[in-house]
Design an enzyme around this catalytic site. Structure first.
Site, PDB file in Angstrom:
ATOM      1  CD  GLU A 137      -2.593  -1.565   0.050  1.00  0.00           C
ATOM      2  OE1 GLU A 137      -2.855  -0.711  -0.801  1.00  0.00           O
ATOM      3  OE2 GLU A 137      -2.856  -2.770  -0.092  1.00  0.00           O
ATOM      4  CG  HIS A 140      -0.926   1.249  -4.350  1.00  0.00           C
ATOM      5  ND1 HIS A 140      -1.110   1.152  -5.714  1.00  0.00           N
ATOM      6  CD2 HIS A 140      -1.355   0.061  -3.836  1.00  0.00           C
ATOM      7  CE1 HIS A 140      -1.622  -0.039  -6.007  1.00  0.00           C
ATOM      8  NE2 HIS A 140      -1.783  -0.728  -4.886  1.00  0.00           N
TER       9      HIS A 140
HETATM   10 NI    NI Z   1      -2.612  -2.684  -4.670  1.00  0.00          NI
END
Ligand code: NI
Length: 188
Positions: A137, A140
């Site tokens: 995450e 990202h």
């Molecule tokens: Ni993802």
């Protein structure tokens, strides 16, 4: 709360670096709540704000919805402050790379510093699936997808297939066919 549309690769917004939030205010909490609802609906176990087109450093996770003790995690400005030398490989997937999975090697344990839903600074030491999911995450937020950790050959093959799948999905939607669900264990 509201369901937000999830962007899929290739999309230029998924490659951008997200900005830190100044504070966890009502607007950020609303984003966190909407993201959690969107993640549960997908279904997935982690979601980052850029995946819903919001370039803010906000992530939500819930690696085991059955485990009511832990509950979901809401994080603003998460930062890895410690990572183990020991690595681990996990077959990752992503809500923005639907239906493609690949082994990714990452540090087995990480400590993450973040602001929680109340804006309080917290440190969390994680291992196993949670450590993998946190790193995925946070990637990202820097415009990095799990396919950026694999060979260019495999990445380009997946991106080509995603473009093809997107066209098929648009056609199915036009014909009113239901969308396919993801394998939730791997949708980070
Ligand atoms: Ni993802």
């Amino acid at each position: 709360m509201a369901l937000l549309p999830i962007l899929t690769a290739p999309d230029p917004r998924l490659k951008k670096k997200s900005k830190p939030v100044d504070q966890v205010d009502a607007e950020v909490r609303q984003l966190m709540d909407d993201m959690l609802e969107t993640m549960y609906d997908a279904p997935g176990i982690g979601l980052a704000a850029p995946q819903v087109g919001v370039l803010k450093r906000v992530i939500v996770l819930d690696i085991d919805r059955e485990d009511t003790k832990t509950g979901p995690l809401f994080m603003a400005n998460p930062e890895i402050i410690e990572a183990s030398d020991e690595d681990v490989s996990y077959e990752e997937g992503c809500l923005s790379v639907p239906e493609h999975y690949s082994d990714v090697v990452r540090p087995a344990k990480v400590t993450v510093r973040y602001l929680d839903r109340d804006g309080k600074s917290q440190d969390l030491a994680a291992e196993g699936l949670l450590a993998t999911c946190l790193q995925h995450e946070i990637d990202h937020l820097d415009g990095v997808l799990f396919i950026d950790h694999i060979s260019a050959l495999k990445r380009n093959m997946i991106l080509r297939k995603l473009l093809k799948a997107r066209k098929e999905k648009e056609r199915d939607e036009a014909e009113g066919k239901p969308a396919k669900a993801q394998d939730p264990e791997h949708a980070l």
